[in-house]
Design a protein around this motif. Structure first.
Motif, PDB file in Angstrom:
ATOM      1  N   ASP A 260       0.844  -1.198   0.000  1.00 47.36           N
ATOM      2  CA  ASP A 260       0.000   0.000   0.000  1.00 47.36           C
ATOM      3  C   ASP A 260       0.882   1.252   0.000  1.00 47.36           C
ATOM      4  O   ASP A 260       1.573   1.544   0.972  1.00 47.36           O
ATOM      5  N   MET A 261       0.842   2.001  -1.107  1.00 47.08           N
ATOM      6  CA  MET A 261       1.670   3.202  -1.225  1.00 47.08           C
ATOM      7  C   MET A 261       0.815   4.446  -1.452  1.00 47.08           C
ATOM      8  O   MET A 261       1.276   5.462  -1.987  1.00 47.08           O
ATOM      9  N   ARG A 262      -0.430   4.400  -1.005  1.00 46.21           N
ATOM     10  CA  ARG A 262      -1.348   5.520  -1.230  1.00 46.21           C
ATOM     11  C   ARG A 262      -0.954   6.779  -0.476  1.00 46.21           C
ATOM     12  O   ARG A 262      -1.325   7.884  -0.880  1.00 46.21           O
ATOM     13  N   GLU A 263      -0.198   6.611   0.609  1.00 44.62           N
ATOM     14  CA  GLU A 263       0.180   7.784   1.413  1.00 44.62           C
ATOM     15  C   GLU A 263       1.466   8.448   0.923  1.00 44.62           C
ATOM     16  O   GLU A 263       1.850   9.507   1.414  1.00 44.62           O
ATOM     17  N   VAL A 264       2.146   7.825  -0.037  1.00 40.25           N
ATOM     18  CA  VAL A 264       3.413   8.381  -0.541  1.00 40.25           C
ATOM     19  C   VAL A 264       3.108   9.376  -1.653  1.00 40.25           C
ATOM     20  O   VAL A 264       2.260   9.127  -2.514  1.00 40.25           O
ATOM     21  N   LEU A 265       3.792  10.499  -1.641  1.00 38.77           N
ATOM     22  CA  LEU A 265       3.616  11.531  -2.665  1.00 38.77           C
ATOM     23  C   LEU A 265       3.807  10.923  -4.062  1.00 38.77           C
ATOM     24  O   LEU A 265       4.853  10.362  -4.363  1.00 38.77           O
ATOM     25  N   THR A 266       2.784  11.049  -4.905  1.00 35.41           N
ATOM     26  CA  THR A 266       2.789  10.420  -6.234  1.00 35.41           C
ATOM     27  C   THR A 266       2.215  11.390  -7.259  1.00 35.41           C
ATOM     28  O   THR A 266       1.246  12.092  -6.980  1.00 35.41           O
ATOM     29  N   PHE A 267       2.805  11.423  -8.446  1.00 35.86           N
ATOM     30  CA  PHE A 267       2.267  12.298  -9.505  1.00 35.86           C
ATOM     31  C   PHE A 267       2.621  11.756 -10.885  1.00 35.86           C
ATOM     32  O   PHE A 267       3.528  10.933 -11.034  1.00 35.86           O
ATOM     33  N   THR A 268       1.874  12.215 -11.880  1.00 34.63           N
ATOM     34  CA  THR A 268       2.115  11.813 -13.277  1.00 34.63           C
ATOM     35  C   THR A 268       2.598  13.021 -14.069  1.00 34.63           C
ATOM     36  O   THR A 268       2.230  14.155 -13.771  1.00 34.63           O
ATOM     37  N   ILE A 269       3.430  12.762 -15.073  1.00 29.93           N
ATOM     38  CA  ILE A 269       3.860  13.804 -16.012  1.00 29.93           C
ATOM     39  C   ILE A 269       3.651  13.243 -17.415  1.00 29.93           C
ATOM     40  O   ILE A 269       4.278  12.254 -17.790  1.00 29.93           O
ATOM     41  N   ASP A 270       2.755  13.872 -18.171  1.00 36.05           N
ATOM     42  CA  ASP A 270       2.367  13.356 -19.483  1.00 36.05           C
ATOM     43  C   ASP A 270       2.139  14.509 -20.454  1.00 36.05           C
ATOM     44  O   ASP A 270       2.073  15.671 -20.041  1.00 36.05           O
ATOM     45  N   PRO A 271       1.959  14.214 -21.766  1.00 35.18           N
ATOM     46  CA  PRO A 271       1.575  15.274 -22.704  1.00 35.18           C
ATOM     47  C   PRO A 271       0.268  15.917 -22.279  1.00 35.18           C
ATOM     48  O   PRO A 271      -0.587  15.257 -21.662  1.00 35.18           O
ATOM     49  N   LYS A 272       0.100  17.186 -22.615  1.00 34.42           N
ATOM     50  CA  LYS A 272      -1.075  17.921 -22.117  1.00 34.42           C
ATOM     51  C   LYS A 272      -2.395  17.352 -22.637  1.00 34.42           C
ATOM     52  O   LYS A 272      -3.430  17.497 -21.990  1.00 34.42           O
ATOM     53  N   ASP A 273      -2.370  16.681 -23.817  1.00 30.41           N
ATOM     54  CA  ASP A 273      -3.610  16.142 -24.377  1.00 30.41           C
ATOM     55  C   ASP A 273      -3.799  14.656 -24.081  1.00 30.41           C
ATOM     56  O   ASP A 273      -4.697  14.010 -24.613  1.00 30.41           O
ATOM     57  N   ALA A 274      -2.953  14.094 -23.207  1.00 29.64           N
ATOM     58  CA  ALA A 274      -3.041  12.651 -22.894  1.00 29.64           C
ATOM     59  C   ALA A 274      -4.302  12.340 -22.103  1.00 29.64           C
ATOM     60  O   ALA A 274      -4.770  13.152 -21.295  1.00 29.64           O
ATOM     61  N   GLU A 382       4.806  20.563 -19.927  1.00 26.83           N
ATOM     62  CA  GLU A 382       5.093  22.006 -19.890  1.00 26.83           C
ATOM     63  C   GLU A 382       5.107  22.529 -18.457  1.00 26.83           C
ATOM     64  O   GLU A 382       5.908  23.406 -18.106  1.00 26.83           O
ATOM     65  N   GLU A 383       4.213  21.993 -17.618  1.00 26.52           N
ATOM     66  CA  GLU A 383       4.123  22.444 -16.227  1.00 26.52           C
ATOM     67  C   GLU A 383       5.345  22.004 -15.427  1.00 26.52           C
ATOM     68  O   GLU A 383       5.931  22.783 -14.676  1.00 26.52           O
ATOM     69  N   ILE A 388      11.199  23.190 -13.417  1.00 29.06           N
ATOM     70  CA  ILE A 388      12.643  22.935 -13.580  1.00 29.06           C
ATOM     71  C   ILE A 388      13.368  24.197 -14.039  1.00 29.06           C
ATOM     72  O   ILE A 388      14.447  24.539 -13.531  1.00 29.06           O
ATOM     73  N   GLU A 389      12.768  24.905 -14.999  1.00 33.72           N
ATOM     74  CA  GLU A 389      13.424  26.093 -15.556  1.00 33.72           C
ATOM     75  C   GLU A 389      13.518  27.236 -14.552  1.00 33.72           C
ATOM     76  O   GLU A 389      14.388  28.099 -14.655  1.00 33.72           O
ATOM     77  N   ARG A 390      12.608  27.251 -13.577  1.00 34.84           N
ATOM     78  CA  ARG A 390      12.632  28.322 -12.573  1.00 34.84           C
ATOM     79  C   ARG A 390      13.378  27.916 -11.298  1.00 34.84           C
ATOM     80  O   ARG A 390      13.297  28.587 -10.286  1.00 34.84           O
ATOM     81  N   ALA A 391      14.086  26.801 -11.383  1.00 40.47           N
ATOM     82  CA  ALA A 391      14.729  26.237 -10.194  1.00 40.47           C
ATOM     83  C   ALA A 391      15.777  27.158  -9.584  1.00 40.47           C
ATOM     84  O   ALA A 391      16.069  27.068  -8.383  1.00 40.47           O
ATOM     85  N   GLU A 467      13.920  18.886 -20.427  1.00 44.88           N
ATOM     86  CA  GLU A 467      14.306  18.193 -19.184  1.00 44.88           C
ATOM     87  C   GLU A 467      13.165  17.368 -18.593  1.00 44.88           C
ATOM     88  O   GLU A 467      13.391  16.261 -18.100  1.00 44.88           O
ATOM     89  N   ALA A 468      11.927  17.908 -18.644  1.00 47.03           N
ATOM     90  CA  ALA A 468      10.797  17.180 -18.048  1.00 47.03           C
ATOM     91  C   ALA A 468      10.560  15.862 -18.774  1.00 47.03           C
ATOM     92  O   ALA A 468      10.272  14.835 -18.151  1.00 47.03           O
ATOM     93  N   ASN A 469      10.684  15.877 -20.124  1.00 47.36           N
ATOM     94  CA  ASN A 469      10.536  14.635 -20.901  1.00 47.36           C
ATOM     95  C   ASN A 469      11.626  13.637 -20.532  1.00 47.36           C
ATOM     96  O   ASN A 469      11.384  12.434 -20.370  1.00 47.36           O
ATOM     97  N   LYS A 470      12.851  14.180 -20.405  1.00 46.52           N
ATOM     98  CA  LYS A 470      13.995  13.308 -20.117  1.00 46.52           C
ATOM     99  C   LYS A 470      13.941  12.764 -18.692  1.00 46.52           C
ATOM    100  O   LYS A 470      14.424  11.665 -18.418  1.00 46.52           O
TER     101      LYS A 470
END
Length: 730
Positions: A260-274, A382-383, A388-391, A467-470
């Motif tokens: 069970d990993m529901r409490e761990v910070l999780t996110f997706t990064i995908d194309p905007k129209d996915a 893009e998000e 990353i670019e504003r790091a 960078e986000a894609n990579k």
């Protein structure tokens, strides 16, 4: 004149010899005298019969044939028959590709004998005589048809109709009785099924199964592309109903079997129209200061069970197909966009690879197994890129900037910002390490279209991996590699993604071409090739020759494929590699999940033969999908350029053939053909050693990579072709 007569005589001798062998070897257990051979060859004249008698004696003396009794001849016991796949070209001739043979067998149009492109055939190879370098043959039997359904346009006459196939490799039209037209009218684009091909009939007979629409209409053309490659347009009703009937709820008893990993910070990064999110990342800092990074993949195999109609359909498709204006998914929408999609704030069953990593991106521990997760955030590339670019900016400003991006409505907590930046830092290190080990970096520019509400192209833009894609790419690569390593150590049957070393001949050609631009490839060994290829790809970035060099470098590479035979992945410089991370859109990933769970449960090695067959099918379907995707891009390019007829553009020569030069327009990457016959200042001949068209008198040359100015002369939507003409530099 003398030379021509000599040439003609030689040709006659060759054809006679080939004819004799053809008769004898088609009947290896029979013997023939000269009269019987002459009759089979249609040689009625006394002079031709005399030639046959002389030739039979010569062949016997050279021990090419045997005289079994006085005046009766038989083929030697060695056979010249092979089994292979027929590849037909646009000229109507073809080649049979035989596994294990160094050269393909050329088949002239009159020796195809009703075999069609892609058919599995038996081929008889003519004996090779002095001066004949290539293998030539004749199709003697069609063992298995590649396909029986074709896309074409109805041409109606008074009593019957013909369907003219759109595929240029289909060299014959298809005869259709009026009663078998299924309501199709003259000019309709249809799917026709070949029913029979009788005796000496020049055309097969067929039945119209489906009317696709009128040629030129977008839906008609896109559906035509899919059918052309044997790809589906929609799901059968029974498969849709089966999928809708699945229980997709999250059950406490199933959660109990999983980590069970529901409490761990999780996110997706995908194309905007996915719409299908099949992978997510989780991140947390451990008490010892190391990082726990989870790569979580939709657990498709939990829903798609072997032996069901849903699994059968997914296997047949083997992949999702991404045309410019639509997606043809491998799985019905209820799974691909909902139950198996890792959408934010929804609990999902997942299959995960969880890594303990230090700050140097070294993997200290790996855990692989089934999990339940909950995505906290959905990012578009893009998000994530904005973060990353504003790091380098202060965290307070970063937070406000990240939450107020124009047109983006989402909230980002500081925890996710920190996780994204840390994961990016780890990804950069993983990538650097890969490149040092000899991985090849193909960051080819991808052409995308802006579509209006009717899916018509209104603009072109270039998509580059940032960078986000990579970031996502590196962690997917890591998961795929670690899963493959885990099974490889056990020496059990598994589905690997393999990639052989590059083709030496193609590399030599590439080296010759890039030499013209001042570059070179060190071909000493495997490692020097990969390093110098990377240097080459880096050196051409932003230069006019970049796309040309990128394209030729990719062409020099072997094709990646699925196999149970693990030879490693040359392009990625991995000894063990698989596809674990996209089971929503790739069937091999579903197989990997199933095998992985079996072996985690202690099962013995599974049938290699069974999975190798599935690997071959998956590789073939992947290839067909890629061709369909390319055709849809060509269609959109032509449609986009229709509004630019007679306009002049700067372009780069991207291909050279005997019939002309292909030019890619610099500003939008649309490609068209300047036909050789339209070059009026000279007669141009193709020089295959320099990939150029050279004028016989002026010696003027058009070579790969040259910059030219062109005018758009003609656009043909149905053929997906554009004609250009060269203009003086303006």
């Amino acid at each position: 004149m003398k030379r021509n007569r000599k040439k003609q005589a030689k040709k006659k001798q060759y054809e006679l010899t080939r004819g004799i062998f053809e008769v004898l070897e088609k009947h290896p257990n029979e013997s023939f005298n000269y009269k019987q051979i002459a009759a089979k060859l249609g040689a009625d004249e006394p002079s031709k019969r005399d030639m046959i008698i002389k030739k039979l004696v010569q062949l016997k003396e050279k021990k090419k044939i045997v005289e079994v009794e006085r005046g009766k001849y038989q083929a030697l016991s060695s056979q010249h028959y092979y089994t292979g796949t027929l590849d037909v070209n646009h000229k109507g001739s073809g080649y049979v590709i035989v596994e294990g043979l160094d050269h393909d067998i050329y088949i002239a149009p009159n020796f195809l004998n009703k075999a069609l492109h892609g058919d599995l055939v038996e081929v008889y190879v003519f004996p090779r005589f002095r001066g004949r370098k290539k293998l030539e043959g004749e199709i003697t039997k069609v063992l298995e048809r590649n396909k029986m359904r074709f896309v074409g346009t109805v041409q109606l006459s008074k009593n019957f109709a013909f369907v003219l196939p759109t595929d240029h490799r289909m060299y014959t039209d298809i005869f259709v009785r009026k009663s078998d037209l299924g309501g199709a009218e003259n000019g309709d684009r249809v799917i026709v099924r070949i029913d029979a091909w009788e005796g000496k009939s020049q055309s097969p007979m067929g039945v119209v199964e489906q009317i696709l629409g009128k040629p030129g209409e977008q839906d008609t053309e896109m559906h035509s592309i899919l059918v052309e490659y044997g790809l589906p347009i929609s799901f059968p009703v029974e498969v849709e109903e089966y999928a809708k009937g699945l229980d997709v709820s999250i059950k406490p008893e199933e959660i109990a079997k999983r980590r069970d990993m529901r409490e761990v910070l999780t996110f997706t990064i995908d194309p905007k129209d996915a719409k299908d999110f099949d992978d997510a990342l989780s991140f947390r800092v451990l008490e010892n200061g190391n990082y726990e990074v989870g790569v979580h993949i939709a657990d498709v195999s939990h829903y798609v069970k072997e032996g069901t109609i849903l699994d059968d359909e997914a296997y047949e498709r083997a992949t999702s197909v991404y045309l410019v204006d639509r997606v043809v998914p491998m799985l019905p929408e209820v799974l691909s966009n909902f139950a198996c999609s890792l959408r934010p704030n929804e609990e999902k069953y997942t299959f995960s690879a969880v890594f303990e990593m230090n700050k140097n991106a070294q993997v200290l521990n790996t855990w692989i197994g089934r999990t339940v997760t909950l995505s906290d955030q959905r990012f578009a590339y893009e998000e994530a890129q904005e973060i990353i670019e504003r790091a380098t900016v202060g965290s307070e400003y970063l937070m406000s900037a990240a939450t107020s991006l124009t047109g983006l409505e989402y909230r980002v907590g500081e925890e996710i910002v920190d996780a994204t930046l840390t994961l990016n830092d780890l990804a950069v290190q993983l990538r650097e390490r890969r490149m040092k080990h000899g991985a090849i970096s193909f960051d080819k520019v991808e052409v995308k279209f802006d579509l209006d509400e009717n899916s018509n192209p209104i603009g072109v833009y270039f998509k580059e991996a940032k960078e986000a894609n990579k970031l996502i790419e590196e962690f997917m690569l890591l998961a795929n590699r670690k899963v493959a390593e885990f099974i490889a150590k056990q020496k059990k049957t598994f589905v690997y993604r393999i990639h052989d070393e590059p083709d030496g001949e193609k590399l030599t050609i590439l080296n010759g071409i890039v030499h013209n631009f001042g570059y070179s490839i060190d071909m000493k060994d495997k490692k020097t090739i990969s390093h110098s290829l990377n240097n080459l790809l880096e050196s051409v970035k932003g230069k006019r020759e970049q796309n040309l060099v990128d394209t030729l470098a990719i062409r020099s590479m072997a094709k990646a494929a699925y196999s149970t035979k693990n030879i490693g992945h040359y392009g990625l410089a991995f000894d063990d590699y698989t596809h674990f991370t996209s089971p929503i859109r790739r069937y091999p990933d579903v197989m990997v999940h199933r095998l992985l769970q079996l072996y985690l449960d202690g099962a013995p090695s599974q049938s290699e033969e069974h999975y190798e067959e599935k690997c071959k099918h998956s590789s073939q379907m992947e290839s067909l999908a890629a061709q369909a995707e390319r055709d849809s891009i060509k269609y959109m390019q032509v449609k986009y350029m229709e509004q630019h007829k007679n306009q002049v553009f700067a372009g780069t020569i991207s291909g050279v053939t005997e019939w002309g030069i292909y030019v890619e327009i610099n500003e939008n990457k649309c490609e068209g053909l300047v036909r050789a016959r339209s070059l009026k200042d000279d007669y141009y001949v193709f020089d295959e050693t320099t990939y150029s068209l050279v004028g016989e008198v002026t010696k003027n040359a058009y070579q790969l990579g040259d910059e030219v100015m062109i005018r758009v002369v003609n656009t043909d939507l149905m053929k997906k072709q554009m004609d250009f003409e060269l203009v003086n530099n303006e």
